[in-house]
Design an enzyme around this catalytic site. Structure first.
Site, PDB file in Angstrom:
ATOM      1  N   HIS A 101       0.987  -1.263  -0.192  1.00 39.42           N
ATOM      2  CA  HIS A 101       0.237  -0.066   0.270  1.00 39.42           C
ATOM      3  C   HIS A 101       0.614   1.395   0.061  1.00 39.42           C
ATOM      4  CE1 HIS A 101      -3.281   2.586   1.179  1.00 39.42           C
ATOM      5  NE2 HIS A 101      -2.932   3.784   1.685  1.00 39.42           N
ATOM      6  N   GLU A 102       2.279   1.542   0.821  1.00 41.68           N
ATOM      7  CA  GLU A 102       2.932   2.759   0.411  1.00 41.68           C
ATOM      8  C   GLU A 102       3.566   2.195  -0.578  1.00 41.68           C
ATOM      9  OE1 GLU A 102       2.183   4.480   3.324  1.00 41.68           O
ATOM     10  OE2 GLU A 102       1.208   3.197   4.550  1.00 41.68           O
ATOM     11  N   HIS A 105       1.606   4.641  -2.715  1.00 45.50           N
ATOM     12  CA  HIS A 105       1.493   6.384  -2.672  1.00 45.50           C
ATOM     13  C   HIS A 105       3.066   6.467  -3.335  1.00 45.50           C
ATOM     14  CE1 HIS A 105      -1.974   6.980   0.036  1.00 45.50           C
ATOM     15  NE2 HIS A 105      -1.162   5.981   1.032  1.00 45.50           N
TER      16      HIS A 105
END
Length: 231
Positions: A101-102, A105
């Site tokens: 998920h990071e 980003h």
């Protein structure tokens, strides 16, 4: 009029508070569940993050370890990715999902994803607004200053905008994460479901924060109506 120390508009926040409490319990419960399930390939979350970043040509983005639990984040200011103690060295499905998920980003940043750019641009203004909105508003009530109340509401609208923009940023990062995990085979098809459950649970915390922000805005508008017309 109601005495100042008794604020019935606080009742407006109860549904949002209940949702926030449920979201926090949900994300902790789901994360703990899938933290106990190791991935078949046995790679650590840090290694998975490194591999995914490299796959997208982001070799310059370092992966750091940071203290705390679920303090994972990507910092667009110095383009670095930080994974918490509970995630960094873990080989669990939950940890790999959070790390991906990071990475999502970081990918957004690299492709100039518009909602992320907007969120990054308004962060300094939102920081000022969030710290000054309520003091200004309630000083306005004490001094019967409609202009101060209106200024407080105006500043709080920046906080609302931040939460609105955050939703697509977080949802998109999770979508990217699940796709790259499946494409690279870091997680198998049946493990992707577990990572998805963790990320969906986490998304509820952002939804709850947005609901709370709107509830606060409604509360301020009610108070503005109650006190704004006093002589």
């Amino acid at each position: 009029m109601f005495p100042f120390f008794f604020d019935p508009t606080m009742m407006l926040l109860i549904p949002a508070l209940l949702l926030a409490m449920w979201a926090q319990m949900r994300v902790k419960s789901v994360f703990m569940r899938y933290s106990a399930v190791g991935s078949r390939r046995g790679v650590t979350a840090a290694s998975a993050a490194r591999a995914l970043l490299d796959r997208f040509g982001l070799q310059s983005v370092p992966v750091h370890r940071v203290g705390g639990n679920l303090t994972d984040h990507y910092d667009p200011r110095n383009r670095s990715l930080s994974l918490s103690d509970s995630v960094y060295a873990s080989t669990s499905i939950a940890a790999i999902g959070v790390a991906a998920h990071e990475v999502g980003h970081a990918i957004q940043d690299s492709v100039n994803y518009s909602p992320l750019k907007i969120r990054n641009a308004i962060v300094p203004v939102v920081g000022i607004g969030s710290s000054m909105a309520f003091p200004l508003f309630f000083i306005g009530i004490l001094l019967r200053g409609q202009m101060l109340m209106d200024l407080g509401i105006l500043l709080f609208l920046g906080v609302i905008l931040f939460h609105i923009v955050t939703l697509p940023v977080e949802f998109d990062a999770s979508s990217r994460a699940l796709k790259v995990l499946a494409d690279t085979g870091i997680l198998s098809a049946d493990e992707i479901g577990g990572a998805g459950s963790v990320l969906r649970a986490a998304s509820w915390t952002y939804i709850a924060a947005t609901v709370m922000a709107f509830a606060q805005l409604i509360r301020l508008l009610f108070l503005r109506g109650m006190f704004g017309s006093r002589d």
